[in-house]
Design a protein around this motif. Structure first.
Motif, PDB file in Angstrom:
ATOM      1  N   ARG A 167      -9.984   3.455  -9.438  1.00 18.46           N
ATOM      2  CA  ARG A 167      -8.746   3.254 -10.155  1.00 18.46           C
ATOM      3  C   ARG A 167      -8.548   2.085 -11.046  1.00 18.46           C
ATOM      4  O   ARG A 167      -8.185   2.042 -12.221  1.00 18.46           O
ATOM      5  N   VAL A 209     -11.001   5.132   0.944  1.00 18.02           N
ATOM      6  CA  VAL A 209      -9.887   4.283   0.490  1.00 18.02           C
ATOM      7  C   VAL A 209     -10.241   3.204  -0.745  1.00 18.02           C
ATOM      8  O   VAL A 209      -9.776   3.177  -1.795  1.00 18.02           O
ATOM      9  N   THR A 210     -11.465   2.114  -0.040  1.00 19.42           N
ATOM     10  CA  THR A 210     -11.794   1.443  -0.742  1.00 19.42           C
ATOM     11  C   THR A 210     -12.375   1.577  -2.128  1.00 19.42           C
ATOM     12  O   THR A 210     -12.234   1.058  -3.089  1.00 19.42           O
ATOM     13  N   THR A 266      -7.671   8.437   5.289  1.00 17.19           N
ATOM     14  CA  THR A 266      -6.947   7.288   5.758  1.00 17.19           C
ATOM     15  C   THR A 266      -7.800   6.585   6.776  1.00 17.19           C
ATOM     16  O   THR A 266      -8.362   7.121   7.626  1.00 17.19           O
ATOM     17  N   ARG A 275       1.338  -4.901   3.374  1.00 20.98           N
ATOM     18  CA  ARG A 275       0.926  -4.487   2.410  1.00 20.98           C
ATOM     19  C   ARG A 275       2.018  -4.753   1.262  1.00 20.98           C
ATOM     20  O   ARG A 275       1.521  -5.253   0.086  1.00 20.98           O
ATOM     21  N   GLU A 302      -2.189   4.133  -2.927  1.00 19.90           N
ATOM     22  CA  GLU A 302      -2.835   3.928  -1.762  1.00 19.90           C
ATOM     23  C   GLU A 302      -1.855   4.665  -0.630  1.00 19.90           C
ATOM     24  O   GLU A 302      -2.197   5.469   0.302  1.00 19.90           O
ATOM     25  N   ASP A 308      -1.823   8.353  -0.850  1.00 16.93           N
ATOM     26  CA  ASP A 308      -2.912   8.810  -0.278  1.00 16.93           C
ATOM     27  C   ASP A 308      -2.749   9.038   0.974  1.00 16.93           C
ATOM     28  O   ASP A 308      -3.093  10.176   1.548  1.00 16.93           O
ATOM     29  N   GLU A 309      -2.002   8.205   1.805  1.00 18.39           N
ATOM     30  CA  GLU A 309      -1.841   8.287   3.136  1.00 18.39           C
ATOM     31  C   GLU A 309      -0.847   9.481   3.624  1.00 18.39           C
ATOM     32  O   GLU A 309      -1.119   9.953   4.376  1.00 18.39           O
ATOM     33  N   LEU A 358      -1.964   0.232  -7.692  1.00 18.05           N
ATOM     34  CA  LEU A 358      -2.740   0.689  -6.774  1.00 18.05           C
ATOM     35  C   LEU A 358      -2.186   0.816  -5.254  1.00 18.05           C
ATOM     36  O   LEU A 358      -2.596   1.735  -4.466  1.00 18.05           O
ATOM     37  N   GLN A 391      -9.952   2.803  -4.619  1.00 16.59           N
ATOM     38  CA  GLN A 391      -9.262   1.477  -5.259  1.00 16.59           C
ATOM     39  C   GLN A 391     -10.030   1.152  -6.212  1.00 16.59           C
ATOM     40  O   GLN A 391      -9.497   0.734  -7.697  1.00 16.59           O
TER      41      GLN A 391
END
Length: 778
Positions: free
Chosen positions: A696, A689-690, A684, A645, A673, A676-677, A669, A693
């Motif tokens: 945001r 998650v999507t 997760t 990523r 992300e 968050d993990e 972003l 995003q």
């Protein structure tokens, strides 16, 4: 002796180490028993009129040869087992061979018995003066019964012993030439004694199987626990690595750091950390570790003072060395980032110490300071990269700071206990296991099976007493009758249930006194001048009580009872003018039986400690290996995911590309992300998650928090309900800021969503409870 332990162990297809060791011990004594009885019955076979020695030797030789081989193989297997780390392949082959040899011994014995039942190849004359004219097949009955106990299943071993009785009765009758009551006496008493032996061995085998099952379960639990702990540590390590090396680079890009050179260096360092091997492969010496940490601190900021104080060397495990290094560098990074002030320069110092107490590292500064309780909320740097990282390797980290008065982070790690302290728990565990085994053996005497077998033995001895009195085998019969009655109280006391299955010493003493008394009373009353036959039933009954004392964990008193019987025998032999050799020949069989019982019981107890220690070490190694594999799997997976990523973005920055608004948005972003993990692993891999995003990108600040703890398990349906609701909420929210928090397990609510003006709560089923203001998600 065949109840009160679970029967499932009997059906285990592959015998465990405890059961195998019992089999080896029984096989050893069975082989020696065949030889001992063969030697005693040899004169009978050779000197009896009408016996053809060569034909008899050829007929009996296979049993004797098998016994020699069995004794040798079992002795070799026991020796291999006693070696520190036995050659397991060789030991497994020896155990398989031993099982086959024992089965062959049973088959050959039955075949020879059938031949002797049909033909009079071994005619037996009247008893001699000093030697018991025992038939070898009848003498081997006890040994074959013991061998059957470790080869056959529980049901079939009892059937086998009982089924042999009529066959041996025919062998005895054929050898004598007619069916006499003495033949019935021989077989009946031996069968009763052998059933007692089978019962004791069955209890011992079931105890061994229970220990095997318990050991296997403990090893599986140890491996599972190690895997869970390794998974948790690996997640912590991955989170700390991402926080320490990746997030700072992404934040710099997202904020558009004006220093382009510093921005490129930050991106290159992050890429280098992703491609470098972060794990230490082998233990590290203290001097090497401290000097390496000091060198890395100097590279980070040359103005930091580092002091290395080394008074004691230690060997540092690789995972500990890595944790100390990373935690120290993170403490230094935190000081460089947050302790600075425009008003006054900040002095920083790192002190690295190794002494008799272990390793301690202090990272201190006189900067602006902070409140550790407030700073740790929702942040990973102190709690994850420093405190949790040290805790995962058995160390400790403390943070002392006050706003305006600087900060001091202290890392401590102590090496393992010294060898003496490590051995003490091992010794305590070994003593506990041996004591538990002995208590279980003692408890077998309180079982229904033991009492049933004891009742059978008492009935057989009563029949013998009545018969011998009826045929006038005694000068006076009342002493024999009184002796039988005197034997009953100690027998009952041996079978009585006692607290913790511990037989009182006074019961053991009483048993020894009764054994001596009955032998001194009965033996001088025997009229016959040669071998006493079953008129001397008192000696066998006394031996049964001695074996009971052995099972009750009173071996000294068991041998005292046997010694008292020997004294009574000596008195009787000398006073009646019998040959002195008869003392030896008369007691030899009883001594061998007692030695066999004592050997199996004592050596199995003694082996328990060694087997348990070996199994603990095996479990430790298996758990360690599984933990390493699990940790490697998790770290490899996490790093591969992060690398995939962030590499495209960071590569552009490292190559000198300016942080355009598009790149800054991507960095923002990605940083959110990855954070968050770290902070919210519950979310997760879900649709949240999507949706986060997307929110945001719309300008909503989304903060995901997971306070449920590492060991919390949530039902799949509840998880689905919560994920679906949060996903829908994020897809429609227009708030400036949204905080979604998975609550600790003791809270009445599962999840809380807080926006600018509204709070939503989901119950423990993942269903909406209420909202403080605003609307509801449909």
């Amino acid at each position: 002796m065949t109840d009160r332990l679970g029967g499932d162990a009997e059906r285990v297809s592959s015998p465990g180490e405890y059961r195998l060791h019992v089999r080896r011990l029984v096989a050893l004594f069975a082989g020696l028993g065949v030889l001992e009885i063969g030697i005693l019955s040899g004169p009978t076979v050779y000197f009896t009129e009408g016996v053809k020695p060569i034909a008899a030797a050829m007929l009996l030789a296979p049993i004797v040869v098998l016994a020699v081989v069995i004794a040798g193989v079992s002795a070799g297997a026991i020796y291999l087992r006693r070696c520190g780390r036995p050659r397991r392949d060789l030991l497994r082959r020896a155990d398989r061979l031993l099982a086959g040899l024992l089965a062959a011994l049973l088959g050959v014995y039955v075949a020879v018995a059938c031949v002797l039942a049909a033909t009079r190849l071994l005619p037996i004359a009247a008893p001699g003066d000093a030697l018991a004219r025992m038939h070898p097949m009848l003498g081997w009955y006890f040994v074959i019964a013991a061998a059957g106990a470790v080869v056959l299943t529980r049901r079939w071993r009892f059937i086998f012993v009982v089924a042999l009785a009529p066959l041996l009765l025919m062998v005895n009758a054929t050898a004598i030439g007619e069916l006499q009551f003495v033949s019935v006496e021989d077989v009946m008493l031996d069968m009763a004694t052998n059933l007692a032996t089978i019962g004791a061995l069955t209890w011992l085998l079931r105890l061994a199987e229970t220990s095997d099952a318990s050991g296997a379960q403990q090893r599986a639990q140890a491996v599972e626990l190690a895997a869970r702990q390794a998974s948790t540590r690996a997640q912590h390590e991955a989170n700390s690595f991402i926080h320490d090396h990746i997030l700072s680079a992404l934040i710099a890009v997202a904020n558009g750091l004006p220093d382009r050179a510093a921005l490129r260096d930050s991106a290159r360092q992050a890429l280098d950390s992703l491609s470098a091997e972060t794990a230490v492969a082998s233990p590290v010496a203290t001097r090497t570790l401290l000097n390496d940490v000091a060198g890395r601190v100097g590279v980070m900021a040359g103005e930091i003072r580092t002091d290395v104080v080394l008074t004691r060397e230690h060997e540092i495990p690789p995972e500990v060395a890595q944790a100390i290094t990373e935690a120290t560098l993170e403490a230094v990074r935190n000081s460089l980032r947050h302790a600075g002030s425009d008003d006054a320069p900040v002095t920083r110092r790192v002190t690295l110490t190794s002494d008799a107490c272990g390793i301690s590292i202090e990272v201190s500064d006189n900067g602006c300071g902070f409140d550790p309780a407030v700073a740790g909320r929702g942040r990973h740097g102190v709690s994850g990269s420093i405190i949790a990282r040290m805790q995962d390797v058995g160390g400790r980290a403390t943070v002392d700071s006050v706003p305006g008065e600087g900060a001091c982070v202290t890392l401590r790690w102590r090496p393992n206990l010294d060898s003496a302290d490590q051995q003490r728990p091992e010794r305590d565990a070994a003593q506990s296991e041996a004591a538990s085994w002995e208590r279980s053996l003692s408890a077998s005497m309180e079982s229904v099976g033991a009492r049933a077998i004891a009742a059978g033995l008492a009935l057989v001895h009563f029949i013998l007493l009545v018969y011998e009195c009826a045929v006038h085998s005694y000068w006076h019969w009342p002493p024999a009758a009184l002796s039988f009655i005197a034997l009953l109280p100690p027998a009952v006391l041996l079978l009585k249930a006692w607290p913790d299955a511990l037989l009182p010493r006074w019961v053991a003493q009483l048993t020894v006194v009764v054994i001596a008394a009955v032998n001194f009373l009965v033996l001088p009353q025997i009229i016959t001048t040669g071998w006493p036959g079953y008129a001397s039933w008192c000696t066998g009954a006394g031996s049964d009580l001695s074996r009971g004392l052995l099972m009750r964990g009173r071996p000294v008193y068991a041998w005292a009872g046997s010694a008292a019987t020997t004294l009574a025998t000596a008195y009787w032999v000398i006073s009646t003018g019998r040959p002195l050799l008869m003392i030896f020949t008369y007691m030899l069989g009883h001594y061998f039986t007692l030695v066999s019982w004592h050997g199996v019981a004592h050596l199995s107890t003694r082996a328990t400690t060694q087997i348990a220690a070996t199994q603990r070490e095996t479990a430790r190694l298996q758990a360690q290996q599984h933990a390493h594999e699990e940790a490697d799997r998790i770290m490899t997976s996490r790093m591969a995911s992060v690398r995939q990523r962030v590499t495209p973005l960071l590569t552009q920055i490292a190559d000198g590309k300016a942080p355009t608004p598009k790149l800054r948005s991507q960095a923002y972003l990605l940083e959110a992300e990855l954070r968050d993990e770290i902070r919210a692993p519950f979310f997760t891999g879900t649709s949240i998650v999507t949706s986060a995003q997307a929110a945001r990108r719309r300008g909503t600040e989304v903060i995901l928090l997971d306070d449920s703890g590492d060991n919390t398990t949530i039902d799949d349906q509840v998880r689905t309900n919560a994920v679906n609701y949060v996903t829908k909420f994020l897809n429609v929210t227009q708030s400036n800021r949204v905080v979604i928090r998975l609550n600790p397990p003791r809270r009445p609510t599962l999840l809380t969503i807080v926006t600018d003006d509204t709070r939503y709560r989901l119950d423990r089923q993942g269903e909406l409870i209420a909202e403080s203001a605003g609307g509801q998600v449909n």
